[in-house]
Structure formats: structure tokens, C-alpha cells
Design an enzyme around this catalytic site. Structure first.
Site, PDB file in Angstrom:
ATOM      1  CB  THR A   1      85.599  49.236 -86.717  1.00 40.03           C
ATOM      2  OG1 THR A   1      84.386  48.802 -86.087  1.00 40.03           O
ATOM      3  CG2 THR A   1      85.322  49.352 -88.202  1.00 40.03           C
TER       4      THR A   1
ATOM      5  CG  ASP B   1      81.348  47.967 -84.834  1.00 36.49           C
ATOM      6  OD1 ASP B   1      81.356  46.974 -84.071  1.00 36.49           O
ATOM      7  OD2 ASP B   1      81.396  49.138 -84.422  1.00 36.49           O
TER       8      ASP B   1
ATOM      9  CD  GLN C   1      81.590  39.984 -79.909  1.00 35.59           C
ATOM     10  OE1 GLN C   1      80.935  39.960 -80.933  1.00 35.59           O
ATOM     11  NE2 GLN C   1      81.149  40.536 -78.798  1.00 35.59           N
ATOM     12  NE  ARG C   2      86.670  46.897 -78.262  1.00 41.19           N
ATOM     13  CZ  ARG C   2      86.027  47.897 -77.653  1.00 41.19           C
ATOM     14  NH1 ARG C   2      84.790  48.194 -78.033  1.00 41.19           N
ATOM     15  NH2 ARG C   2      86.593  48.583 -76.702  1.00 41.19           N
TER      16      ARG C   2
ATOM     17  CD  GLU D   1      76.711  46.046 -79.845  1.00 40.47           C
ATOM     18  OE1 GLU D   1      76.970  45.805 -78.651  1.00 40.47           O
ATOM     19  OE2 GLU D   1      77.443  46.780 -80.543  1.00 40.47           O
TER      20      GLU D   1
END
Ligand code: F6P
Length: 360
Positions: free
Chosen positions: A139, A141, A285-286, A236
Site C-alpha cells: 500500500t 499509504d 503516486q501509484r 489528503e
């Protein structure tokens, strides 16, 4: 004894998923003489009839897969088999169909590459169907606490840092305050790391409450020192000062974080008189090619996951801890959500470098 193993990518994509697939296939097929079946679009491939999968063989890889963003298997962050969204708006438990799909493929074990949400669903499915499961964390994140790094995170940080590098010259040319909004869901890891690495003046993350007046004061101080621009990076999930979340509603009604950058920019302009511009970095970003570090984690995790299957160790997730690959129970991994530590080294470093976190 030769085995047949399945592999699937689940949840949002990120850089390095293809490198994980390569790691698994190289170790399993070349190393152990097993067969590997790639299931398409997360668990969807096992719900379709005929089953939707492809056998993965090292000869298929042309040398590109290691470098390629995305996932050759496809993925989805919808379609929870326990609450599958039906066209009439209702949800249906399709877990038994999923288990039947797994059995039809005659697999000995399954490797699931996912974040905490996917890992939870896959574990439930594995328990219900008595399926030997090994997890690999991914991820952007980086919020799975049991591993220092999840696949995809460091590439996302690189992309955001590169964006800061490109914003600085244009900010300086136009004497502007540039606000960069980055992903990360509820955690501020990407903003904090890319902010420090990218020379941000202000880093705003969900874990540290901010006030516009403190951000404005920092920008005014820079101006007094003769600086004609400033760089602000915001995660975000940061809320407005009144505590409300900022979200976008996509076509079909799905909501995602998005828009806090514009809120901050408007308020900074009001408070300082500065001209502001906003960049919302979004899915770049991915989709990037994985960084060297992400490839290393991806390949190490891939090979280690196959070795766990060989050792008969299931219901476990590989993780990176203290310069080593380790494995821990998936249940433990799901439990350890990790946001930014407000007293951690990177927050201390940011403060030490004079970067404002908007809280004083
Ligand atoms: O969890 C990964 C992530 O990229 C988050 O950082 C972001 O909030 C979300 O997924 C975006 O989801 P989607 O791809 O559905 O827009």
C-alpha cells in the site's frame, strides 16, 4: 513435491506489484519446480465462470515486468465477496462461490498481495474454506504497522518528492506559495517523508492538528527573510479547521478524500495575501515504475512468501522489520494500523529542520 499455488493482487494498485509477482514466480517455478496461477482482478477471477486466471511462467517475462508499474493481473478495491455489490444496489455473500473457484483450480495454497482491508477479507475467506494463505503487504499509504515498509510506499514518496522538486522552480519564478496535495488515506506518511525530502516549508498531516494562522505566520517569516516562495505539502485526509473532512464524490456516488489542498491554498491567500496554486498529485503516486528499494522489498517478500508455503506456515504475512524479512500472523498484522507517530523520528526531524507542521 510439486505444488500448484495461486497469486492475486487486491485493493488499490501500487508500484512494485509486478516485481512481487516476478519474485513469487522465479522462486516457485525456477527454484522449486512448482506451478503458479495468477488470478485476475483480485478475487474476481475466482468468482467468474469459467475461472479467470493465467498460468505464470518465467519465460513469459520479457525483462520488463520488474520495472513495470501497475499489476499484470489487474486488481479491484470493490467486490468484497462477503458483501458483493449487486446491480440492484443490494449486497450478496458470494464467499462459497469463491471457495468453489479456488477448489476448481486445484490449488495447494494462495498468496494474497494486499493492504489491511484486503488482508482481512482474504483471511476470512481462507478460514471459511480452510485455505492455506500467505499475505504480502502492499500500500502506498504504509499504514500496516507490522511492517516498516509495504510495497509501493517508497515509490509514492519518490514521486511526491519529484513533484516538490518540480514545483520549487516555478514557485520561485512566480513568487507563489505552492500547495501539493498527496495521497495516503488517513495516514500522513507520504506527506511527511516527501515533505522533508522535498524541502517543504510546511507539512500538514492528519495526525498533527494545525491552524491556518500558524501556517500564515511561517510564510510571513520566510517573506521577511527575503524568500519569495513557499512549498506546502498536505496529506489528503487532513480536515478543515472546523473539523470537517474534504471529499470528492465520484460518478456513481463513491467518495474519496480530495480537495484539502484548495481549502488550504485559499485560506493561505486570505491570511497572507500570497498568490497560491494547488497541485493534486493523485494516482501518479501509484502508477510509477517501482524504485530500486521497492523492487528489493517486492522480490524479497515474493520469494519469502513461497518459502513460507514450502515450510507449511500459513495464515501469516511477510513483513520487513529491523533489516530482515520476517513473518507474523495475518491477524496481528491487520490489528496494527500505523499512522504517523507524532513523537517519532521524522516528526522530530521536520521540527528540527524548522519545517512548520502548522501547530505553532
Ligand atoms: O489506499 C491507496 C489509495 O491510493 C489512497 O491513498 C487513496 O485515498 C485511495 O487509495 C484512492 O482510491 P481510488 O483508487 O479508488 O481512487
Amino acid at each position: 513435491m510439486s505444488k500448484r499455488i495461486g497469486i492475486l493482487t487486491s485493493g488499490g494498485d501500487c508500484a512494485g506489484l509486478n516485481a512481487v509477482i516476478r519474485g513469487v514466480v522465479s522462486r516457485a517455478v525456477d527454484g522449486l519446480g512448482w506451478r503458479v496461477f495468477g488470478i485476475r482482478e483480485g478475487t474476481m477471477g475466482l468468482l467468474r465462470r469459467p475461472l479467470d486466471y493465467l498460468e505464470l511462467d518465467p519465460t513469459m517475462f520479457t525483462g520488463q515486468i520488474l520495472r513495470q508499474g501497475g499489476t499484470i493481473l489487474g486488481t479491484t478495491n470493490r467486490g468484497d465477496p462477503f458483501a458483493f455489490p449487486m446491480p440492484n444496489g443490494e449486497t450478496l455473500d458470494r464467499s462459497e462461490e469463491l471457495i468453489a473457484g479456488y477448489r476448481e483450480l486445484k490449488l495447494d495454497a494462495l498468496i494474497g498481495i494486499g493492504g489491511d482491508g484486503s488482508m482481512e477479507i482474504l483471511r476470512r475467506f481462507a478460514q471459511q474454506g480452510d485455505i492455506p494463505l500467505v499475505g504480502i503487504p502492499k500500500t502506498i499509504d504504509n499504514d500496516i504497522g507490522a511492517t516498516e515498509f509495504s510495497v509501493g510506499y517508497l515509490t509514492a514518496v519518490d514521486v511526491a518528492t519529484h513533484a516538490m522538486d518540480m514545483l520549487q522552480p516555478t514557485a520561485a519564478s512566480h513568487s507563489r506559495v505552492m500547495v501539493l496535495e498527496v495521497m495516503g488515506r488517513d495516514a500522513g506518511h507520504i506527506a511527511l517523508s516527501a515533505g522533508i525530502a522535498g524541502g517543504a516549508d510546511v507539512i500538514i498531516i492528519p495526525e498533527v492538528p494545525y491552524k491556518i494562522e500558524h501556517i500564515a505566520a511561517k510564510i510571513d517569516r520566510l517573506k521577511m527573510r527575503g524568500r519569495n516562495f513557499a512549498l506546502v505539502i498536505v496529506a489528503e485526509a487532513v480536515k478543515m479547521e472546523n473539523g470537517d473532512s474534504v471529499k470528492v464524490v465520484h460518478h456513481g456516488g463513491e467518495t474519496r478524500y480530495g480537495g484539502i489542498g484548495h481549502y488550504l491554498a485559499d485560506n493561505i491567500s486570505d491570511a497572507t495575501g500570497a498568490e497560491t496554486r494547488v497541485t493534486v498529485l493523485g494516482h501518479v503516486q501509484r502508477g510509477a515504475a517501482p524504485s530500486a528499494q521497492d523492487r528489493l522489498y517486492a522480490l524479497t517478500f515474493g520469494a519469502a512468501a513461497v518459502d513460507l508455503i514450502a515450510a507449511g506456515r500459513f495464515d501469516r504475512m511477510v513483513a520487513w522489520q529491523n533489516r530482515e524479512v520476517v513473518d507474523i500472523p495475518i491477524a496481528e498484522a491487520i490489528d496494527q494500523y500505523s499512522a504517523v507517530d507524532k513523537d517519532g523520528v521524522l516528526v522530530r526531524t521536520a521540527r528540527g529542520l524548522g519545517i512548520s507542521l502548522g501547530d505553532g
